[in-house]
Scaffold this motif. Structure first.
Motif, PDB file in Angstrom:
ATOM      1  N   ASN A 288     119.958  -0.201  48.315  1.00 50.47           N
ATOM      2  CA  ASN A 288     120.971   0.218  49.286  1.00 50.47           C
ATOM      3  C   ASN A 288     121.944   1.260  48.743  1.00 50.47           C
ATOM      4  OD1 ASN A 288     120.043  -1.512  51.360  1.00 50.47           O
ATOM      5  ND2 ASN A 288     121.176  -3.239  50.505  1.00 50.47           N
ATOM      6  N   VAL A 289     121.918   1.480  47.427  1.00 46.10           N
ATOM      7  CA  VAL A 289     122.817   2.478  46.823  1.00 46.10           C
ATOM      8  C   VAL A 289     122.009   3.480  45.993  1.00 46.10           C
ATOM      9  CG1 VAL A 289     124.861   1.000  46.791  1.00 46.10           C
ATOM     10  CG2 VAL A 289     123.238   0.896  44.879  1.00 46.10           C
ATOM     11  N   ARG A 290     120.723   3.631  46.323  1.00 45.34           N
ATOM     12  CA  ARG A 290     119.836   4.438  45.489  1.00 45.34           C
ATOM     13  C   ARG A 290     120.237   5.899  45.416  1.00 45.34           C
ATOM     14  NH1 ARG A 290     114.504   3.549  49.273  1.00 45.34           N
ATOM     15  NH2 ARG A 290     115.299   4.457  51.208  1.00 45.34           N
ATOM     16  N   ASP A 291     120.985   6.384  46.410  1.00 46.92           N
ATOM     17  CA  ASP A 291     121.434   7.767  46.357  1.00 46.92           C
ATOM     18  C   ASP A 291     122.533   7.969  45.325  1.00 46.92           C
ATOM     19  OD1 ASP A 291     123.026   6.122  48.022  1.00 46.92           O
ATOM     20  OD2 ASP A 291     123.983   7.887  48.890  1.00 46.92           O
ATOM     21  N   LYS A 292     123.056   6.872  44.753  1.00 51.83           N
ATOM     22  CA  LYS A 292     124.114   6.958  43.750  1.00 51.83           C
ATOM     23  C   LYS A 292     123.610   6.645  42.337  1.00 51.83           C
ATOM     24  CE  LYS A 292     127.772   5.469  46.960  1.00 51.83           C
ATOM     25  NZ  LYS A 292     128.850   4.457  47.177  1.00 51.83           N
ATOM     26  N   VAL A 293     122.297   6.470  42.197  1.00 51.71           N
ATOM     27  CA  VAL A 293     121.723   6.070  40.910  1.00 51.71           C
ATOM     28  C   VAL A 293     120.737   7.119  40.413  1.00 51.71           C
ATOM     29  CG1 VAL A 293     120.443   4.278  39.661  1.00 51.71           C
ATOM     30  CG2 VAL A 293     121.977   3.628  41.528  1.00 51.71           C
ATOM     31  N   TYR A 294     120.808   7.444  39.131  1.00 51.87           N
ATOM     32  CA  TYR A 294     119.862   8.350  38.482  1.00 51.87           C
ATOM     33  C   TYR A 294     118.790   7.474  37.821  1.00 51.87           C
ATOM     34  CZ  TYR A 294     118.158  12.006  35.264  1.00 51.87           C
ATOM     35  OH  TYR A 294     117.398  12.903  34.563  1.00 51.87           O
ATOM     36  N   TYR A 295     117.567   7.524  38.346  1.00 54.82           N
ATOM     37  CA  TYR A 295     116.465   6.706  37.839  1.00 54.82           C
ATOM     38  C   TYR A 295     115.645   7.525  36.844  1.00 54.82           C
ATOM     39  CZ  TYR A 295     117.563   3.755  41.864  1.00 54.82           C
ATOM     40  OH  TYR A 295     118.200   2.977  42.801  1.00 54.82           O
ATOM     41  N   TYR A 296     115.317   6.911  35.708  1.00 53.83           N
ATOM     42  CA  TYR A 296     114.617   7.678  34.673  1.00 53.83           C
ATOM     43  C   TYR A 296     113.809   6.752  33.763  1.00 53.83           C
ATOM     44  CZ  TYR A 296     117.858   5.927  31.163  1.00 53.83           C
ATOM     45  OH  TYR A 296     118.558   5.097  30.312  1.00 53.83           O
ATOM     46  N   ILE A 297     112.996   7.362  32.926  1.00 59.09           N
ATOM     47  CA  ILE A 297     112.325   6.685  31.824  1.00 59.09           C
ATOM     48  C   ILE A 297     112.195   7.699  30.701  1.00 59.09           C
ATOM     49  CG2 ILE A 297     109.957   7.255  32.514  1.00 59.09           C
ATOM     50  CD1 ILE A 297     111.211   4.029  30.786  1.00 59.09           C
ATOM     51  N   GLN A 298     112.247   7.217  29.479  1.00 56.56           N
ATOM     52  CA  GLN A 298     112.086   8.090  28.320  1.00 56.56           C
ATOM     53  C   GLN A 298     110.636   8.059  27.845  1.00 56.56           C
ATOM     54  OE1 GLN A 298     115.409   5.825  26.647  1.00 56.56           O
ATOM     55  NE2 GLN A 298     116.190   7.750  25.811  1.00 56.56           N
ATOM     56  N   LYS A 299     110.128   9.237  27.563  1.00 53.97           N
ATOM     57  CA  LYS A 299     108.742   9.387  27.122  1.00 53.97           C
ATOM     58  C   LYS A 299     108.745   9.618  25.610  1.00 53.97           C
ATOM     59  CE  LYS A 299     104.602  12.142  28.233  1.00 53.97           C
ATOM     60  NZ  LYS A 299     104.104  13.277  29.065  1.00 53.97           N
ATOM     61  N   PHE A 300     108.421   8.549  24.862  1.00 51.86           N
ATOM     62  CA  PHE A 300     108.513   8.595  23.418  1.00 51.86           C
ATOM     63  C   PHE A 300     107.195   9.001  22.770  1.00 51.86           C
ATOM     64  CE2 PHE A 300     111.712   5.257  24.517  1.00 51.86           C
ATOM     65  CZ  PHE A 300     112.836   5.946  24.082  1.00 51.86           C
ATOM     66  N   GLY A 301     107.298   9.709  21.662  1.00 53.22           N
ATOM     67  CA  GLY A 301     106.177   9.975  20.773  1.00 53.22           C
ATOM     68  C   GLY A 301     104.872  10.309  21.446  1.00 53.22           C
ATOM     69  N   ASP A 302     103.886   9.416  21.284  1.00 53.12           N
ATOM     70  CA  ASP A 302     102.529   9.657  21.782  1.00 53.12           C
ATOM     71  C   ASP A 302     102.296   9.111  23.189  1.00 53.12           C
ATOM     72  OD1 ASP A 302     101.867  10.867  19.374  1.00 53.12           O
ATOM     73  OD2 ASP A 302     101.258   8.968  18.447  1.00 53.12           O
ATOM     74  N   MET A 303     103.350   8.709  23.881  1.00 55.56           N
ATOM     75  CA  MET A 303     103.172   8.201  25.248  1.00 55.56           C
ATOM     76  C   MET A 303     102.611   9.301  26.141  1.00 55.56           C
ATOM     77  SD  MET A 303     106.688   5.989  25.830  1.00 55.56           S
ATOM     78  CE  MET A 303     106.333   5.649  27.565  1.00 55.56           C
ATOM     79  N   THR A 304     101.670   8.930  27.004  1.00 53.89           N
ATOM     80  CA  THR A 304     101.126   9.871  27.982  1.00 53.89           C
ATOM     81  C   THR A 304     101.610   9.475  29.373  1.00 53.89           C
ATOM     82  OG1 THR A 304      99.133   8.578  28.456  1.00 53.89           O
ATOM     83  CG2 THR A 304      99.061  10.072  26.550  1.00 53.89           C
ATOM     84  N   ASP A 305     101.319  10.331  30.351  1.00 51.70           N
ATOM     85  CA  ASP A 305     101.729  10.028  31.721  1.00 51.70           C
ATOM     86  C   ASP A 305     100.993   8.811  32.285  1.00 51.70           C
ATOM     87  OD1 ASP A 305     103.494  12.082  31.705  1.00 51.70           O
ATOM     88  OD2 ASP A 305     102.241  13.480  32.848  1.00 51.70           O
ATOM     89  N   ASN A 306      99.941   8.364  31.592  1.00 49.11           N
ATOM     90  CA  ASN A 306      99.197   7.191  32.051  1.00 49.11           C
ATOM     91  C   ASN A 306      99.739   5.888  31.441  1.00 49.11           C
ATOM     92  OD1 ASN A 306      97.048   6.241  33.730  1.00 49.11           O
ATOM     93  ND2 ASN A 306      95.881   5.755  31.862  1.00 49.11           N
ATOM     94  N   HIS A 307     100.768   6.005  30.630  1.00 48.70           N
ATOM     95  CA  HIS A 307     101.390   4.798  30.057  1.00 48.70           C
ATOM     96  C   HIS A 307     101.990   3.971  31.192  1.00 48.70           C
ATOM     97  CE1 HIS A 307     104.145   2.230  27.795  1.00 48.70           C
ATOM     98  NE2 HIS A 307     103.499   2.587  26.686  1.00 48.70           N
TER      99      HIS A 307
END
Length: 265
Positions: free
Chosen positions: A220-239
């Protein structure tokens, strides 16, 4: 006796007084029952309706955040932390007074307290687990002689320099899954409202259930939240921690950011 308080300028300090009762809030508190309320409104309400220690303990069940409350209520003085004691308190006593600080090393430096070199403490510190878990300590002790840690579900009685457990204080009542889920969801959703009313919010989303639960609570407040994930080292987009939250974000139509951190493994 008198109270001497030293506070870092970046730490929020809030005070509320009613007759002979006084409350000092260090840090920030959120109340899921009053999402619009700030620190002063929350502390003023506490001061208005809490005349005894038991009243304050009951009121604070609805609070979350990162805080501690110094209180003088009905001739009882003490320190109460948030429910998981994320705003840490260490304490010790001398012949003249009681000392408290956010870190045991501060007390050791000011009061010239030596490290505890007992064989039991040395054995614990020398274990591989201690280094691997970033120095996590078990129990209410510390590596300094006479310095203790205030644990969750306890408050510190400043008149006796003693930690007193205040919860659980009654038998657990049975609660069916549907009702428990509804109560928990309401608390989480309103806490998210309270947080976004006060702060600029960011939230790391992984494939785990915890972060997916918070993602749902923030809908209900998603327009006020920055959603993210950190991509470390050898992580691929399929992680899983990239693929799953990205798919969820697309499904509920929220921006999702993958932050490259190649320098971390």
């Amino acid at each position: 006796g008198s109270l001497h308080l030293t506070v870092h300028p970046d730490l929020d300090l809030t005070i509320s007084k009613r007759s002979n009762n006084e409350f000092i809030l260090l840090g920030f508190a959120l109340n899921h029952k009053r999402p619009q309320a700030g620190n002063q409104e929350i502390l003023d309400e506490l001061a208005d309706i809490c005349h005894f220690l038991e009243d304050m303990l009951e009121y604070c069940r609805d609070l979350c955040g990162r805080y501690l409350i110094l209180f003088n209520i009905s001739d009882k003085s003490g320190i109460l932390t948030d429910l998981i004691a994320s705003r840490t308190v260490y304490y010790c006593s001398t012949a003249q007074s009681i000392w408290c600080a956010s870190q045991p090393s501060t007390l050791a430096k000011v009061l010239k307290i030596s490290k505890d070199n007992s064989s039991l403490i040395r054995t614990f510190i020398d274990k591989e687990m201690y280094a691997r878990d970033e120095g996590s300590w078990i129990g209410d002790g510390s590596m300094y002689e006479g310095v203790r840690h205030l644990l969750p579900n306890h408050y510190l009685d400043l008149q006796k320099c003693r930690a007193i457990r205040y919860w659980p204080d009654k038998p657990r009542l049975p609660l069916d899954l549907e009702k428990a889920s509804h109560i928990s969801a309401t608390i989480l959703e309103n806490t998210m409202r309270a947080a976004t009313n006060r702060f600029s919010m960011s939230m790391a989303i992984t494939s785990g259930w915890d972060s997916r639960c918070l993602l749902a609570a923030s809908s209900n407040v998603r327009d006020k939240v920055y959603y993210y994930i950190q991509k470390f080292g050898d992580m691929t987009d399929n992680h899983p921690d990239i693929r799953v939250p990205r798919k969820l974000a697309q499904k509920i139509r929220i921006p999702f950011h993958v932050i490259d951190c190649p320098e971390y493994q």
